[in-house]
Design a protein around this motif. Structure first.
Motif, PDB file in Angstrom:
ATOM      1  N   GLU A 108       0.698  -1.243   0.109  1.00 46.87           N
ATOM      2  CA  GLU A 108       0.082   0.013   0.058  1.00 46.87           C
ATOM      3  C   GLU A 108       0.841   1.222   0.000  1.00 46.87           C
ATOM      4  O   GLU A 108       0.250   2.338  -0.034  1.00 46.87           O
ATOM      5  CB  GLU A 108      -0.845  -0.094   1.183  1.00 46.87           C
ATOM      6  CG  GLU A 108      -1.787  -1.220   1.426  1.00 46.87           C
ATOM      7  CD  GLU A 108      -2.605  -1.256   2.642  1.00 46.87           C
ATOM      8  OE1 GLU A 108      -3.285  -2.177   2.761  1.00 46.87           O
ATOM      9  OE2 GLU A 108      -2.533  -0.475   3.497  1.00 46.87           O
ATOM     10  N   TYR A 123       4.337  -8.315  -5.611  1.00 42.75           N
ATOM     11  CA  TYR A 123       3.697  -8.532  -4.359  1.00 42.75           C
ATOM     12  C   TYR A 123       3.446 -10.031  -4.038  1.00 42.75           C
ATOM     13  O   TYR A 123       3.675 -10.508  -2.990  1.00 42.75           O
ATOM     14  CB  TYR A 123       2.322  -7.898  -4.542  1.00 42.75           C
ATOM     15  CG  TYR A 123       1.558  -7.896  -3.310  1.00 42.75           C
ATOM     16  CD1 TYR A 123       2.157  -7.995  -2.005  1.00 42.75           C
ATOM     17  CD2 TYR A 123       0.168  -7.716  -3.299  1.00 42.75           C
ATOM     18  CE1 TYR A 123       1.393  -8.094  -0.717  1.00 42.75           C
ATOM     19  CE2 TYR A 123      -0.701  -7.468  -1.827  1.00 42.75           C
ATOM     20  CZ  TYR A 123      -0.052  -7.898  -0.915  1.00 42.75           C
ATOM     21  OH  TYR A 123      -0.699  -7.843   0.270  1.00 42.75           O
ATOM     22  N   THR A 147      -2.350  -5.936  -6.669  1.00 47.36           N
ATOM     23  CA  THR A 147      -2.726  -4.396  -6.488  1.00 47.36           C
ATOM     24  C   THR A 147      -3.572  -3.895  -7.798  1.00 47.36           C
ATOM     25  O   THR A 147      -3.352  -4.608  -8.648  1.00 47.36           O
ATOM     26  CB  THR A 147      -1.418  -3.802  -6.121  1.00 47.36           C
ATOM     27  OG1 THR A 147      -0.779  -3.587  -7.582  1.00 47.36           O
ATOM     28  CG2 THR A 147      -0.367  -4.379  -5.241  1.00 47.36           C
ATOM     29  N   ASN A 237      -1.003   2.593  -2.836  1.00 45.91           N
ATOM     30  CA  ASN A 237      -1.703   1.387  -3.988  1.00 45.91           C
ATOM     31  C   ASN A 237      -2.527   0.652  -2.744  1.00 45.91           C
ATOM     32  O   ASN A 237      -2.646   1.176  -1.677  1.00 45.91           O
ATOM     33  CB  ASN A 237      -0.320   0.545  -4.300  1.00 45.91           C
ATOM     34  CG  ASN A 237      -1.194  -0.194  -5.625  1.00 45.91           C
ATOM     35  OD1 ASN A 237      -1.976  -0.828  -5.803  1.00 45.91           O
ATOM     36  ND2 ASN A 237      -0.205   0.027  -6.579  1.00 45.91           N
ATOM     37  N   SER A 239      -3.943  -3.189  -1.394  1.00 50.72           N
ATOM     38  CA  SER A 239      -3.581  -4.733  -1.343  1.00 50.72           C
ATOM     39  C   SER A 239      -4.999  -5.379  -1.382  1.00 50.72           C
ATOM     40  O   SER A 239      -5.807  -5.152  -0.425  1.00 50.72           O
ATOM     41  CB  SER A 239      -2.715  -5.045   0.130  1.00 50.72           C
ATOM     42  OG  SER A 239      -2.965  -6.242   0.304  1.00 50.72           O
TER      43      SER A 239
END
Length: 345
Positions: A108, A123, A147, A237, A239
């Motif tokens: 994030e 990720y 994401t 961002n 998650s």
């Protein structure tokens, strides 16, 4: 062979075929997905639906997956919906449950990258290396994490050119790190699910939203917004998880499990990220078509964001350490992986 014998043989063959057919039907496993987003949203249409098709094709139809016509619960409830078996499969946002997930905040952070495909694949790899055995997802089978694209500042009023332009503004955020960052930017954060953004903007409850570019089209916001400020690497961002009830997974055959696994993990992260990159470009075109001003944050503005986020990231390092993870190493590796993946695309 006499006519009666032939009829008997044919009847026996028909019974045999029927028996095989009934057996195949009996072995078909039906699974459900609870979705809190409209069918046209990229997560559903371009990510979950293609994933379903891959699993069904790989299992020759022995696994049938159906998206329920209505969500079983609210967006924040969807992790527990899968855990409790109210639906077999769900997706959702980790940040919708503040304080529950700590390590996933790594996805994030500001400035992770400009490609959802790169950050999503990075990720998943980071999740497998640093998080999978830390217990934050106990009670579910994690199919994938991913994401969206870089977060953008979107407002119904004047353009945002520097941090002070945000002072006192009411901005919808999705939770997690961006909620803390919004506070550090002197924003009044309104924590609401994405599905409520149109309502709170149209009613003047919020002055803007922190969202990825695709959301302009996905939530039909083009008539409400006037200005967008893009931050290189993303203001933030989000998650996301795709999870499955463990008992539902365990009832699959080994071959069916292999099909689910093959379509999930990094494969799904790549699929989801690539779909989001396409959706971001479509959102950008919607902005251009509706004369919404798009500007890029200046170097000084980016520096202000970095300064505001510093203490938040440092505090997260401490929380990650409590979980037995070197948060700084994890975040640095995440950024490097995303950078390499983006360069190779």
């Amino acid at each position: 062979m006499g006519i009666i014998s032939k009829i008997g043989a044919v009847s026996a063959l028909c019974l045999s075929i029927a028996s095989v057919s009934m057996s195949a039907q009996a072995q078909t496993t039906e699974l459900t997905v609870s979705s809190w987003l409209p069918p046209s949203h990229p997560i559903v249409e371009d990510m979950v639906v293609p994933w379903i098709k891959q699993v069904e094709e790989a299992t020759n139809g022995s696994v049938s997956i159906k998206i329920l016509p209505k969500p079983v619960g609210s967006p924040p409830a969807h992790f527990d919906i899968a855990r409790d078996g109210l639906a077999d499969i769900t997706f959702g946002v980790h940040g919708y449950q503040p304080g529950r997930f700590v390590l996933t905040s790594v996805a994030e952070m500001p400035f992770l990258g400009d490609s959802a495909e790169a950050t999503s694949v990075a990720y998943w790899r980071i999740y497998e290396k640093y998080m999978a055995d830390k217990g934050e997802h106990d009670g579910v089978k994690v199919l994938s994490v991913f994401t969206h694209g870089p977060g953008v500042i979107m407002t119904t009023g004047d353009p945002i050119e520097q941090m002070s332009d945000l002072d006192g503004m009411k901005i919808r955020v999705g939770g997690g790190i961006i909620k803390d960052l919004a506070g550090a930017m002197n924003v009044v954060a309104i924590l609401k699910p994405a599905t409520q953004v149109y309502e709170i903007l149209s009613r003047g409850i919020a002055d803007g939203v922190f969202f990825p570019m695709e959301s302009l089209a996905a939530f039909k916001l083009e008539g409400l917004l006037k200005n967008l400020t893009e931050v290189p690497g993303g203001l933030y961002n989000t998650s996301f998880f795709l999870v499955m009830n463990p008992a539902s997974y365990d009832k699959l055959t080994d071959e069916q499990k292999a099909a689910v696994d093959a379509a999930s993990g990094e494969a799904f992260a790549k699929l989801a990220g690539a779909a989001w990159d396409v959706a971001d470009e479509e959102g950008r075109q919607v902005a251009l078509d509706n004369d919404i001003q798009i500007m890029t944050a200046s170097e000084s503005f980016v520096g202000e964001i970095g300064t505001a986020s510093g203490p938040i990231i440092d505090a997260w390092y401490v929380e990650a350490d409590k979980k037995g993870v070197d948060g700084k190493a994890m975040l640095e590796e995440f950024k490097q992986l995303a950078k390499e993946l983006e360069a190779s695309n």
